[in-house]
Design a protein around this motif. Structure first.
Motif, PDB file in Angstrom:
ATOM      1  N   SER A 375      51.298 132.117  93.456  1.00 21.44           N
ATOM      2  CA  SER A 375      52.644 133.020  93.637  1.00 21.44           C
ATOM      3  C   SER A 375      52.611 133.996  94.823  1.00 21.44           C
ATOM      4  O   SER A 375      53.602 134.478  95.230  1.00 21.44           O
ATOM      5  N   ALA A 379      57.001 130.381 101.106  1.00 22.05           N
ATOM      6  CA  ALA A 379      57.614 129.271 100.710  1.00 22.05           C
ATOM      7  C   ALA A 379      57.147 128.107 101.446  1.00 22.05           C
ATOM      8  O   ALA A 379      57.198 126.945 100.724  1.00 22.05           O
ATOM      9  N   ARG A 383      55.896 124.465  99.676  1.00 23.32           N
ATOM     10  CA  ARG A 383      56.856 123.201  99.652  1.00 23.32           C
ATOM     11  C   ARG A 383      55.716 122.258 100.543  1.00 23.32           C
ATOM     12  O   ARG A 383      55.807 120.809 100.130  1.00 23.32           O
ATOM     13  N   PRO A 408      62.450 121.143  92.142  1.00 20.36           N
ATOM     14  CA  PRO A 408      63.213 122.017  92.511  1.00 20.36           C
ATOM     15  C   PRO A 408      62.787 123.496  91.968  1.00 20.36           C
ATOM     16  O   PRO A 408      62.562 124.420  92.292  1.00 20.36           O
ATOM     17  N   ALA A 409      62.491 123.211  90.464  1.00 18.54           N
ATOM     18  CA  ALA A 409      62.092 124.304  89.698  1.00 18.54           C
ATOM     19  C   ALA A 409      60.647 124.795  90.246  1.00 18.54           C
ATOM     20  O   ALA A 409      60.335 125.932  90.361  1.00 18.54           O
ATOM     21  N   MET A 411      59.343 124.498  92.983  1.00 15.46           N
ATOM     22  CA  MET A 411      59.519 125.074  94.502  1.00 15.46           C
ATOM     23  C   MET A 411      60.168 126.309  94.237  1.00 15.46           C
ATOM     24  O   MET A 411      60.057 127.244  95.269  1.00 15.46           O
ATOM     25  N   ALA A 412      60.769 126.626  93.118  1.00 15.07           N
ATOM     26  CA  ALA A 412      61.430 128.266  92.952  1.00 15.07           C
ATOM     27  C   ALA A 412      60.022 128.932  92.181  1.00 15.07           C
ATOM     28  O   ALA A 412      60.581 130.207  92.133  1.00 15.07           O
ATOM     29  N   GLY A 413      59.044 128.455  92.151  1.00 11.56           N
ATOM     30  CA  GLY A 413      58.099 129.388  91.465  1.00 11.56           C
ATOM     31  C   GLY A 413      57.666 129.134  90.027  1.00 11.56           C
ATOM     32  O   GLY A 413      56.980 129.881  89.449  1.00 11.56           O
ATOM     33  N   ASP A 414      58.343 128.222  89.305  1.00 14.58           N
ATOM     34  CA  ASP A 414      58.220 128.135  87.857  1.00 14.58           C
ATOM     35  C   ASP A 414      56.649 127.885  87.617  1.00 14.58           C
ATOM     36  O   ASP A 414      56.155 126.844  87.950  1.00 14.58           O
TER      37      ASP A 414
END
Length: 572
Positions: A375, A379, A383, A408-409, A411-414
């Motif tokens: 976290s 970014a 990636r 994509p999830a 890379m969005a931090g899920d």
């Protein structure tokens, strides 16, 4: 008549109820394993345990009571008649038997978890261990007037408590969870314990089953704060030297330091290097070695790599050559390092001639992949790590389809998607490494992990490792090139290059040479590839694809086909 401590236990006593505060969330469902409370005398293990058992709908047992019932005498009498060693042996057998049975909440005596055999038994039975911590003033007040505690009879309580803390805290640090009770009432501490248990997820443990020097990869959140307890079973000495880069050390150094010290480790040195690929060179390696040895490191001092792939490779190489070999631990903090470089024992530095051309195989004692550290990644760094995840997906097959659906999830931090990516990538790599530890297989084997890397290493070398191109970004472009080369040579369907490149672009990675921020010469890239460490008898070797899950190595690739591909994809 007294009974042997190994005799069958009596039925558990009825547990106490406690009123539920109306503002509290509903308790979590009962766990499938026992919950074992550990900590110092006076921490409130029994009081909290009874209340926790009532809230979870489980029986409550007190280990000292069970021992007394089994032996037919008090703990003090057992100590007086047979000594502490006899008591601890019986205590261990009683606790192991309880843990092997139906789930309960078990409060243990203060010294129970200090016995390594008891800790091992609880781990083997899958019990969840919870350390209840309290400061000396609280403990001293709570044990006042309890003359039945053998260790306190005729002695200054505070002096005894300090000695017990010094001796037992490193063992308590191995517990799965820890909470502080302070001056709180048992009800408040119980609520805190319940919430901690409800939010806890057992770290995954993957074995890297080598014929010698086998180890585990532990994957979960919050591992840096628990490093001392997690490392204790794997290191014979409690002396360590930490190697990190300046950025990572500022973010996670204090957490790791506190976790190690709680586990009783002595930190001999903390050596930091500049962040980035530029630190993977012989000059920096020398500085790291000097820093470790100047701090008094000996053959038992473990080198801990805290950081990404650069730090792991650099610190691992330092551990391999310092004093002809020191124990080594990987604590990867980037996605790329967690899914790839921290597992497998490859260490090394770059030379002007190319990437990773000086190095050694040096397996870690353990890898702690703290997914919570992800976290804190920028970014772009997150990636870049996905380049290696995508590579593993193409090698494994079903993981590729998962990547396309969940990339994509992630890379969005899920956090769950990231945890799955790390777990499955490590599972794949552990299996490959175990089958071909030193990359000696003539075809396939560990060499398959170089999918996309022949191109990637050439791109990185042309950039001079100046940060213009991150390793994972180069791997992403390399995957697209490998898929395109496979299609041109007729090994895979023509749809595959587009499919690979489309996924990489969807997660924000460069997929083609023309996507990169600078230009490249096709002739220069081929020159770099001819110096790659995978070259055999002057022939370049590539990992190519027939489809997801169907990769193979080959040297049967015409150089003119490679050059034509590079030019078509944007190299001048």
């Amino acid at each position: 008549m007294s009974r042997n401590l190994a005799d069958p236990l009596v039925s558990p006593p009825a547990h106490e109820g406690v009123a539920e505060a109306p503002s509290l969330p509903a308790p979590p469902p009962p766990p499938g394993r026992s919950i074992v409370l550990v900590g110092m005398p006076g921490a409130g293990k029994s009081a909290v345990g009874r209340r926790l058992a009532a809230r979870l709908g489980l029986p409550f047992l007190d280990a000292d009571t069970e021992i007394e019932n089994a032996a037919g005498m008090t703990v003090a009498e057992i100590f007086a008649r047979y000594g502490e060693a006899h008591f601890r042996d019986g205590e261990r057998r009683v606790i192991a038997r309880i843990a092997a049975g139906p789930p309960v909440v078990l409060a243990t005596g203060g010294g129970a978890y200090a016995d390594p055999r008891t800790r091992r038994a609880l781990r083997e039975e899958g019990a969840l261990t919870l350390w209840i911590r309290a400061e000396i003033p609280v403990l001293k007040r709570r044990i006042a007037g309890r003359s039945n505690r053998p260790l306190f009879i005729g002695r200054d309580p505070e002096e005894v408590l300090r000695g017990l803390m010094a001796a037992r805290y490193p063992a308590y640090a191995e517990a799965d969870l820890a909470i502080d009770c302070g001056e709180d009432t048992p009800e408040v501490t119980t609520i805190r314990a319940e919430r901690a248990i409800g939010g806890w997820q057992r770290p995954a443990r993957l074995p890297v089953a080598l014929s010698a020097n086998a180890y585990e990869v532990v994957i979960g959140s919050g591992l840096l704060a628990r490093a001392g307890g997690l490392l204790s079973p794997y290191l014979s000495s409690r002396r360590v030297a930490i190697v990190s880069d300046a950025t990572v050390h500022a973010l996670h150094g204090a957490t790791l330091r506190a976790g190690l010290e709680e586990g009783g480790f002595e930190i001999r040195a903390e050596v930091t290097v500049p962040p980035g690929e530029g630190s993977k060179r012989l000059g920096v390696l020398e500085e790291v070695l000097e820093g470790i040895l100047a701090a008094g490191a000996d053959r038992g001092t473990a080198v801990i790599a805290l950081g990404g792939g650069v730090v792991g490779d650099l610190a691992g190489f330092a551990a391999a050559v310092a004093l002809r070999g020191l124990p080594f631990v990987q604590l990867p903090t980037t996605l790329l390092a967690q899914v790839d470089s921290s597992v497998g024992g490859k260490t090394g530095v770059n030379l002007r001639a190319g990437k990773n051309l000086a190095g050694a195989f040096h397996q870690p004692r353990i890898v702690l992949a703290d997914t919570g550290a992800l976290s804190t990644l920028p970014a772009r760094e997150l990636r870049a790590g996905w380049g290696e995840v995508a590579k593993h997906g193409l090698l494994q097959g079903p993981l590729w389809e998962w990547c396309e659906a969940h990339g994509p999830a992630a890379m969005a931090g899920d956090p769950e998607a990231l945890r799955h990516a790390v777990l499955e990538s490590c599972r794949l790599k552990a299996g490959v490494v175990a089958a071909d530890e030193f990359e000696t297989a003539k075809d396939g084997g560990r060499a398959l992990l170089n999918l996309g890397h022949t191109f990637a290493h050439a791109l990185e070398a042309e950039c001079g490792y100046d940060g213009t191109l991150l390793h994972g970004e180069a791997v992403a472009v390399g995957l697209g090139l490998a898929a395109a080369l496979s299609a041109r040579l007729g090994h895979c369907a023509q749809e595959w290059p587009g499919r690979v490149m489309e996924h990489l672009a969807a997660v924000g990675l460069p997929a083609r040479i023309r996507d990169l921020p600078r230009g490249f010469s096709a002739e220069a890239l081929i020159g770099r590839m001819r110096k790659d460490k995978k070259v055999r008898d002057g022939a370049m070797r590539f990992v190519l694809l027939r489809g997801a899950g169907e990769a193979f190595t080959t040297a049967d690739v015409p150089p003119e086909a490679v050059e034509a591909l590079l030019r078509d994809e944007g190299a001048g």
